[in-house]
Design a protein around this motif. Structure first.
Motif, PDB file in Angstrom:
ATOM      1  N   PRO A   1      40.647 -20.430 -14.779  1.00 26.11           N
ATOM      2  CA  PRO A   1      39.765 -20.627 -13.622  1.00 26.11           C
ATOM      3  C   PRO A   1      40.448 -20.172 -12.331  1.00 26.11           C
ATOM      4  N   PRO A   2      39.679 -19.850 -11.291  1.00 25.26           N
ATOM      5  CA  PRO A   2      40.281 -19.443 -10.014  1.00 25.26           C
ATOM      6  C   PRO A   2      41.273 -20.482  -9.499  1.00 25.26           C
ATOM      7  N   GLY A   3      42.456 -20.004  -9.114  1.00 25.94           N
ATOM      8  CA  GLY A   3      43.476 -20.887  -8.578  1.00 25.94           C
ATOM      9  C   GLY A   3      44.385 -21.516  -9.603  1.00 25.94           C
TER      10      GLY A   3
ATOM     11  N   ALA B   1      37.312 -25.642 -16.838  1.00 30.16           N
ATOM     12  CA  ALA B   1      36.882 -25.181 -15.516  1.00 30.16           C
ATOM     13  C   ALA B   1      36.183 -26.253 -14.693  1.00 30.16           C
TER      14      ALA B   1
ATOM     15  N   ASP C   1      39.849 -15.990 -19.229  1.00 27.40           N
ATOM     16  CA  ASP C   1      40.725 -16.022 -18.065  1.00 27.40           C
ATOM     17  C   ASP C   1      40.825 -17.436 -17.497  1.00 27.40           C
TER      18      ASP C   1
END
Length: 318
Positions: A54-56, A259, A52
Motif C-alpha cells: 500500500p502507499p507509504g 491495505a 504491491d
C-alpha cells in the motif's frame, strides 16, 4: 540494518539480504527489533509482481513480526522500550528492524515463545475479523475452511472449534488430513478426490481460492449462509448464480487486511487481543510452526511455501 529486498519480479532467487537504511519512528509509531517474521502467500504475490505494498508502506516483504520494542515515537504511551511484542504490518517484516503504528502492536500471549509469536498476528487477525467479526460464526454452526493445512487454515480450525463450532476443512493429502483432524477438525475433504459441495453443508465458508470455487461454495452453503473470500488463488472472475443467492438468502463478503486504514486494523487488533489471546494463552489455540529458517535464507522459505508441502507457518528467524 539488513533486510530482504525483492530485486525484481520472479522466483525465490530474487530475494536478497542487503544493507538498507534504518527505520525511524514517526509520531504514533514504534520501532521493533525483529526476532522473527513469517512467510505469507501475500509475500509470494508481491515477489511475483502481483501485489504491491500500500502507499507509504515499507517495500520489503513481511506482514507480521515478533520482537522487542527498540524505539518509541512521539505520542506513543501504550508501549515502552524493552517490551516483547508482536505486530501486524503492511510490509517490512523481513528485516532486522521495522517501524509500525502502535495500534497494530500486540503483547506476546503468555506461554508462547517470542519467535513463535511471529506466526500469530496475520492469521489471528485474519481469522477473527473475517470468520467472527464479519461472518458472525456462532456456536453450533458449521465452518468450512479451504486450505485447512495452511497457516490461516490451521488457526481457523482451532479457533472455531474452541468457540464451539463444527469444523470441516479441505486438504490436499491424507497426511494433511491427519494433521488437521488432530487440530480439532470434525471432517476433512480431499479436494483432489472429492467435490466438497456434494458432501458439506456449511453456515460459513472461509475461502482463499476465489473464482474456481465460487459456484461450489454457493451450493455448499446452508440457507442464511455467509461466504467470506480472502484470497484469489483460483482466479478473480466467475459467474454467480444470483437465483441461488436469493433463494438461500446468502451473503458474500470480499475482504483484505493489508491495505485497511490504521484505525481499522487497530480495532481488529484490539478485538483479537481481547477475544483470541486468552485462548492462545490457555492452550486451546496454538501456533502451528512447520519450519524456522534463518531470515537471510528467505528464498529457501519461499520454496517451502511454493511446494505446498507445509502444514502451518514458516518462520524467518534472526
Amino acid at each position: 540494518m539488513r533486510a530482504i529486498e525483492i530485486t525484481r519480479s520472479g522466483g525465490p532467487e530474487v530475494l536478497e539480504w542487503r544493507e538498507v537504511p534504518d527505520p525511524r519512528p514517526e509520531p504514533g509509531e514504534i520501532v521493533i527489533e525483529v526476532a522473527a517474521s513469517a512467510v505469507n502467500r501475500a509475500d509470494v504475490h508481491q515477489r511475483n509482481g502481483h501485489y504491491d505494498p500500500p502507499p507509504g508502506a515499507s517495500p520489503y516483504p513481511g506482514l507480521e513480526v515478533s520482537g522487542v520494542v527498540a524505539e518509541v515515537g512521539a505520542d506513543v504511551e501504550q508501549f515502552r522500550v524493552g517490551e516483547e511484542v508482536c505486530a501486524l504490518l503492511a510490509g517490512g517484516g523481513y528485516a532486522e528492524r521495522v517501524a509500525v503504528p502502535w495500534q497494530q502492536v500486540m503483547p506476546v500471549p503468555q506461554g508462547v515463545r517470542l519467535v513463535e509469536a511471529a506466526g500469530l498476528p496475520e492469521v489471528a487477525c485474519t481469522v477473527w475479523s473475517n470468520v467472527f467479526m464479519t461472518a458472525r460464526l456462532r456456536k453450533g454452526e458449521t465452518l468450512l475452511v479451504h486450505g485447512g493445512a495452511s497457516g490461516i487454515g490451521t488457526f481457523a480450525v482451532q479457533l472455531a472449534k474452541a468457540l464451539g463450532s463444527r469444523v470441516v476443512a479441505t486438504v490436499g493429502s491424507a497426511e494433511k488430513a491427519e494433521r488437521v483432524l488432530a487440530l480439532g477438525a470434525d471432517e476433512t475433504v480431499d479436494y483432489h478426490q472429492e467435490d466438497f459441495s456434494e458432501k458439506v453443508r456449511a453456515d460459513v465458508i472461509l475461502d482463499i481460492i476465489g473464482a474456481k470455487y465460487l459456484a461450489q461454495n454457493v451450493k455448499a452453503l446452508r440457507p442464511g449462509g455467509r461466504l467470506v473470500v480472502i484470497g484469489l488463488q483460483g482466479g478473480r472472475k466467475a459467474e454467480l448464480d444470483l437465483g441461488m443467492l436469493l433463494a438461500k438468502r446468502l451473503s458474500v463478503y470480499g475482504t483484505t487486511l493489508r491495505a485497511r486504514p490504521v484505525d481499522d486494523k487497530g480495532a481488529i487488533v484490539r478485538s483479537t487481543v481481547d477475544k483470541v489471546w486468552p485462548l492462545v494463552s490457555g492452550g486451546a489455540v496454538r501456533p502451528v510452526v512447520y519450519a524456522e529458517v534463518p531470515m537471510e535464507r528467505a528464498a529457501e522459505a519461499h520454496r517451502m511455501l511454493d511446494s505446498g508441502e507445509h502444514v502451518g507457518k514458516i518462520l524467518l528467524v534472526r
